[in-house]
Design an enzyme around this catalytic site. Structure first.
Site, mmCIF file in Angstrom:
data_model
loop_
_atom_site.group_PDB
_atom_site.id
_atom_site.type_symbol
_atom_site.label_atom_id
_atom_site.label_comp_id
_atom_site.label_asym_id
_atom_site.label_seq_id
_atom_site.Cartn_x
_atom_site.Cartn_y
_atom_site.Cartn_z
ATOM 1 N N ASP A 11 6.771 -23.584 -10.748
ATOM 2 C CA ASP A 11 6.323 -22.670 -11.796
ATOM 3 C C ASP A 11 4.929 -23.077 -12.289
ATOM 4 O O ASP A 11 4.651 -24.255 -12.493
ATOM 5 C CB ASP A 11 7.320 -22.719 -12.948
ATOM 6 C CG ASP A 11 7.041 -21.688 -14.026
ATOM 7 O OD1 ASP A 11 7.079 -20.485 -13.701
ATOM 8 O OD2 ASP A 11 6.804 -22.087 -15.175
ATOM 9 N N GLU A 69 3.790 -21.070 -7.254
ATOM 10 C CA GLU A 69 3.516 -19.906 -8.075
ATOM 11 C C GLU A 69 2.156 -20.163 -8.715
ATOM 12 O O GLU A 69 2.046 -20.780 -9.774
ATOM 13 C CB GLU A 69 4.576 -19.700 -9.165
ATOM 14 C CG GLU A 69 4.356 -18.398 -9.923
ATOM 15 C CD GLU A 69 4.659 -18.470 -11.420
ATOM 16 O OE1 GLU A 69 4.889 -17.404 -12.018
ATOM 17 O OE2 GLU A 69 4.640 -19.576 -11.989
#
Length: 596
Positions: A233, A314
């Site tokens: 993330d 990401e």
């Protein structure tokens, strides 16, 4: 006037040769994202859980995917749907426990499915033991050095350390004594802490050796339990520029907005030649070169385990040459292609971003990773049904509210199916978001009182936020909660339109969205498209309204214009996003054709 594909043995412009000698599963995998709280509820409390996932594993096999990726399931106060982690080594009771996870992983592996888990290293929850210790320890302590605590500016430290803004809206800094009452909790300092997202998500200090070592330990904890990879993330956000300088730009989610000075300028979804599409995060808090040292060290950890483990970035980074740095041979294995996701439904624009994506990834020997939907963006069947322009602004919104223009459902589904078929024909890896195989739309008319995305309130309710794409899935049309939960409870309300996209309806209906996905995934394997080639067809290499390429022995053609495309007589159509009559491909239709 119609256009014509002259032959199914066409002249081609080779961009990418087929991959040979590569055996790593992640190079060509189709990976299915499970948003745990919305996938399937196994205990009837209205929130999806690991037991629900176990109960639906056979669906993933039936669909034909290669792996699953789980969004966060860690212990968390759920201030940001689990992306605020309080303990990286525990399952939140909302979802189950470690035994449930192990059972799920073992049963997935027994079915030939790889398992990827989310890792959130940019920030923790303010409930994390480290942050609680830091608050009590006070300024100058070793505990505070794990996070980004700073003294404020102004005569009495009453101003934040810099002018950075949170991605969720509002200042990116909170003063300690504005959150904790000094007389009650013994807190009596005026330091500020950085949170690039919600106030309850303090950013970690990645210059701190204890932080670095603990995350290596976290990787090993889950690798020891058999996970095959990690989706990272905010992979571009952990390292901040030295000195934390002021910056007048504005940050946002994956929303097609361009950072220019102090304002957000909507883009039209048309990428530059380098693939830049205006959706990347820039500024001193993102894409600093120091992040690559972190991923080299993580790569070394994964190398000590058997099998082809992977790291997935990401990273909202542009241009694509910068994104490719994350997938060099000694760093990560994949990076989400958000430039592709935010490109508008246009042949020339998509041709540009596809070419740039493949070209830049080939430089570093990495597969391109294609994606159209996820838990942070409006689902693509909804996005593609929205008006192109409203009140002079290009439409690529952060959620859709009932008071805003609604999508053309039929058009969005038609384009969405064509876009999926076009994407799955490309070489590399692809990600699917749970429910898209049924044609599940966003809940665009959800009453505001049900919204839970922290960005909704932090941005003063000016944007809908991400709840619309996170609504619990429909499995059985005639059951309570459409089969999501036996009790009929759902943590977000489901719209009435979900009856038509329930799994049992989709699976029983000829020509359904599910049947198309299933067929495309089967053909993708049969023709080895994931490890295949890419060549633009000479007939349409510069055509403004047709996108056509060849991958191995399959021609993929999408018509974006009003003029129909005539295929050669006797063309063997392997798949089509809608039925094709008389070898004529109409507007917003994609076909796969057997090359002769």
């Amino acid at each position: 006037m119609s256009l014509t594909l002259t032959t199914t043995s066409p002249d081609v412009n080779v961009l990418h040769p087929a991959t040979s000698g590569a055996s790593e599963w992640w190079r060509n995998a189709v990976i299915y994202q499970i948003y745990p709280r919305s996938f399937a509820d196994g205990n009837g409390d209205g929130v999806g859980d690991i037991r629900g996932i176990i109960n639906r594993l056979d669906h993933l096999v039936d669909l034909g995917v290669d792996a699953l990726w789980l969004s966060p399931f860690y212990k968390s106060p759920q201030a940001d749907a689990g992306y605020d982690v309080a303990d990286y080594r525990q399952i939140d009771p909302l979802f189950g426990d470690l035994d449930d996870f192990q059972e799920m992983a073992d049963k997935a592996h027994a079915r030939g499915l790889k398992v990827i888990v989310d890792l959130v290293p940019n920030h923790t929850s303010d409930d994390h033991a480290w942050f609680q210790e830091a608050i009590k320890a006070g300024p100058g302590s070793a505990a505070r050095d794990r996070y980004m605590f700073r003294d404020g500016k102004g005569e009495n430290g009453e101003l934040p350390p810099n002018n950075w803004q949170s991605i969720f809206g509002g200042p990116a800094w909170t003063r300690v004594d504005q959150r904790w009452n000094a007389s009650e909790d013994g807190v009596d300092d005026k330091q500020w802490y950085l949170h690039m997202f919600d106030t309850r998500q303090p950013d970690l200090n990645w210059d701190n050796d204890e932080v670095k070592e603990d995350f290596k330990s976290i990787l090993r904890f889950w690798l020891d339990r058999g996970v095959d990879g990690f989706r990272i993330d905010v992979a571009h956000g952990m390292v901040k520029a030295a000195g934390l300088p002021d910056w007048d730009g504005v940050t946002g989610m994956v929303d097609g907005t361009k950072n220019e000075g102090a304002s957000q300028v909507q883009t039209d979804g048309t990428p530059d030649e380098d693939g830049s599409n205006g959706g990347g995060n820039s500024g001193p808090m993102f894409d600093q070169d120091g992040v690559h040292d972190i991923y080299r060290s993580w790569h070394e950890v994964l190398e000590t385990y058997e099998g082809d483990r992977c790291l997935v970035a990401e990273a909202w980074v542009e241009p694509l040459s910068r994104l490719a740095l994350y997938v060099r041979q000694d760093e990560m294995q994949q990076a989400f292609n958000f430039s592709y996701l935010t490109t508008k439904w246009d042949a020339a624009a998509l041709r540009t971003v596809i070419s740039a994506s493949i070209r830049e990834n080939d430089v570093v020997g990495a597969p391109t990773t294609w994606v159209l939907s996820n838990h942070d963006v409006v689902r693509h069947v909804t996005r593609m049904g929205l008006p192109a322009v409203i009140e002079g602004k290009e439409m690529n919104p952060n959620g859709v509210r009932a008071t805003e223009p609604q999508p053309d459902v039929e058009l969005g589904l038609k384009r969405g199916k064509a876009a999926t078929l076009q994407m799955l024909g490309l070489p590399g890896s692809a990600y699917l978001y749970n429910g898209e195989e049924f044609g599940t739309p966003d809940h665009t008319e959800m009453p505001d009182e049900f919204r839970q995305d922290p960005a909704f309130e932090r941005k003063g309710r000016t944007e809908a936020g991400r709840d619309g794409c996170r609504v619990p899935l429909a499995w059985e049309a005639d059951k309570p909660a459409y089969g999501f939960s036996e009790s009929g409870l759902t943590w977000l309300p489901q719209p009435d339109t979900y009856k038509a996209v329930a799994a049992d309806v989709q699976k029983a209906t000829e020509g359904s969205t599910f049947r198309l996905y299933q067929q495309a995934l089967r053909l993708r394997k049969e023709h080895n498209l994931g490890l295949g080639s890419h060549a633009w067809l000479a007939d349409f290499v510069d055509a403004p309204e047709v996108l056509a390429y060849q991958n191995n022995d399959v021609i993929v053609l999408t018509n974006f214009g009003d003029a129909p495309v005539q295929l050669p007589a006797g063309s063997d159509i392997l798949a089509s996003s809608v039925p094709v009559a008389g070898n004529v491909v109409e507007r917003d239709v994609c076909v796969w054709i057997q090359a002769k």
